[in-house]
Write a protein that holds these residues in place. Structure first.
Motif, PDB file in Angstrom:
ATOM      1  N   LEU A 160       0.839  -1.198   0.000  1.00 34.51           N
ATOM      2  CA  LEU A 160       0.000   0.000   0.000  1.00 34.51           C
ATOM      3  C   LEU A 160       0.878   1.253   0.000  1.00 34.51           C
ATOM      4  N   TYR A 161       1.885   1.291   0.880  1.00 31.54           N
ATOM      5  CA  TYR A 161       2.804   2.447   0.903  1.00 31.54           C
ATOM      6  C   TYR A 161       3.482   2.614  -0.460  1.00 31.54           C
TER       7      TYR A 161
ATOM      8  N   TRP B 133       1.104   4.176  -2.878  1.00 30.09           N
ATOM      9  CA  TRP B 133       0.924   5.602  -2.597  1.00 30.09           C
ATOM     10  C   TRP B 133       2.076   6.430  -3.169  1.00 30.09           C
TER      11      TRP B 133
ATOM     12  N   THR C  17      -1.670   8.204   7.225  1.00 32.77           N
ATOM     13  CA  THR C  17      -2.442   8.510   6.021  1.00 32.77           C
ATOM     14  C   THR C  17      -1.506   8.653   4.835  1.00 32.77           C
ATOM     15  N   ARG C  18      -2.091   8.593   3.663  1.00 30.60           N
ATOM     16  CA  ARG C  18      -1.317   8.811   2.442  1.00 30.60           C
ATOM     17  C   ARG C  18      -0.661  10.192   2.474  1.00 30.60           C
ATOM     18  N   GLU C  19      -1.423  11.192   2.902  1.00 34.17           N
ATOM     19  CA  GLU C  19      -0.905  12.558   2.958  1.00 34.17           C
ATOM     20  C   GLU C  19       0.290  12.665   3.911  1.00 34.17           C
TER      21      GLU C  19
ATOM     22  N   THR D 268       3.375  10.872   2.297  1.00 31.62           N
ATOM     23  CA  THR D 268       3.985  11.614   1.184  1.00 31.62           C
ATOM     24  C   THR D 268       4.626  12.905   1.667  1.00 31.62           C
TER      25      THR D 268
END
Length: 198
Positions: free
Chosen positions: A20-21, A24, A104-106, A109
């Motif tokens: 998943l990471y 992303w 979270t994705r945010e 990143t």
């Protein structure tokens, strides 16, 4: 300078989470995944810019991988991405940032972007960022009483102040860049907004 995207090594013993990471980050970075500590060391080389490292893994732990990375002098930034709640032992650890799962994705990143920006500065400024991150994560996870009683936290605070005095000129240069606030997001990240400076 190379036009190749920066290499990010995701080290996570839960394959679904590692993948998943990687998904992303995959649009912007060359992402490698390692599903354990030993595999991480096998994939680690001078091309790796960022390591996202789980702490609790069977076999070789994230803490042990971190020591190996630093002992081998590999010039990369390391963020611990882990369910292990931080304690005062993190002050002595050689990572650059600490994220507590779930992330979270945010957040992931933004952390990678921030670590890449930090890589552009000299070692004194990089150390300052790493210590500020540790201070922020401890302030967000620990109560005021625990912070006041901790020798490690007081030493961390003193080291930050000493570095700040020595880096005033470099930090003024950073202040003139648009991403200054994002680069220092960790300093004010405490949950309750309290200033714990002693």
């Amino acid at each position: 300078m190379s036009d190749d995207p920066p290499v990010v090594l995701v080290v996570e013993d839960e394959p679904d989470l590692a993948d998943l990471y990687a998904a992303w980050l995959g649009d912007d970075y060359d992402v490698r995944t390692a599903y354990g500590g030993q595999e991480a060391l096998e994939q680690l080389d001078e091309d790796v810019s960022i390591v996202l490292l789980d702490r609790r893994m069977p076999g070789l732990s994230g803490d042990e991988v971190l020591v190996a990375v630093r002992d081998h002098g590999i010039e990369c930034r390391v963020a611990m991405v882990t369910a292990v709640e931080p304690d005062f032992d993190i002050v002595a650890m050689g990572f650059d940032d600490y994220l507590v799962k779930p992330v979270t994705r945010e957040a992931l990143t933004e952390t990678v972007e921030s670590l890449l920006r930090r890589s552009e500065y000299d070692t004194g400024v990089q150390e300052y960022f790493a210590l500020a991150s540790k201070k922020a994560v401890l302030e967000s996870e620990k109560g005021r009483a625990a912070l006041e009683e901790s020798d490690e936290y007081r030493d961390l605070d003193a080291r930050l102040e000493h570095l700040r005095e020595n880096l005033d000129e470099s930090l003024e240069d950073l202040d003139r860049h648009d991403d200054f606030e994002r680069a220092f997001r960790d300093i004010g990240r405490a949950d309750d907004g309290t200033d714990f400076g002693f």
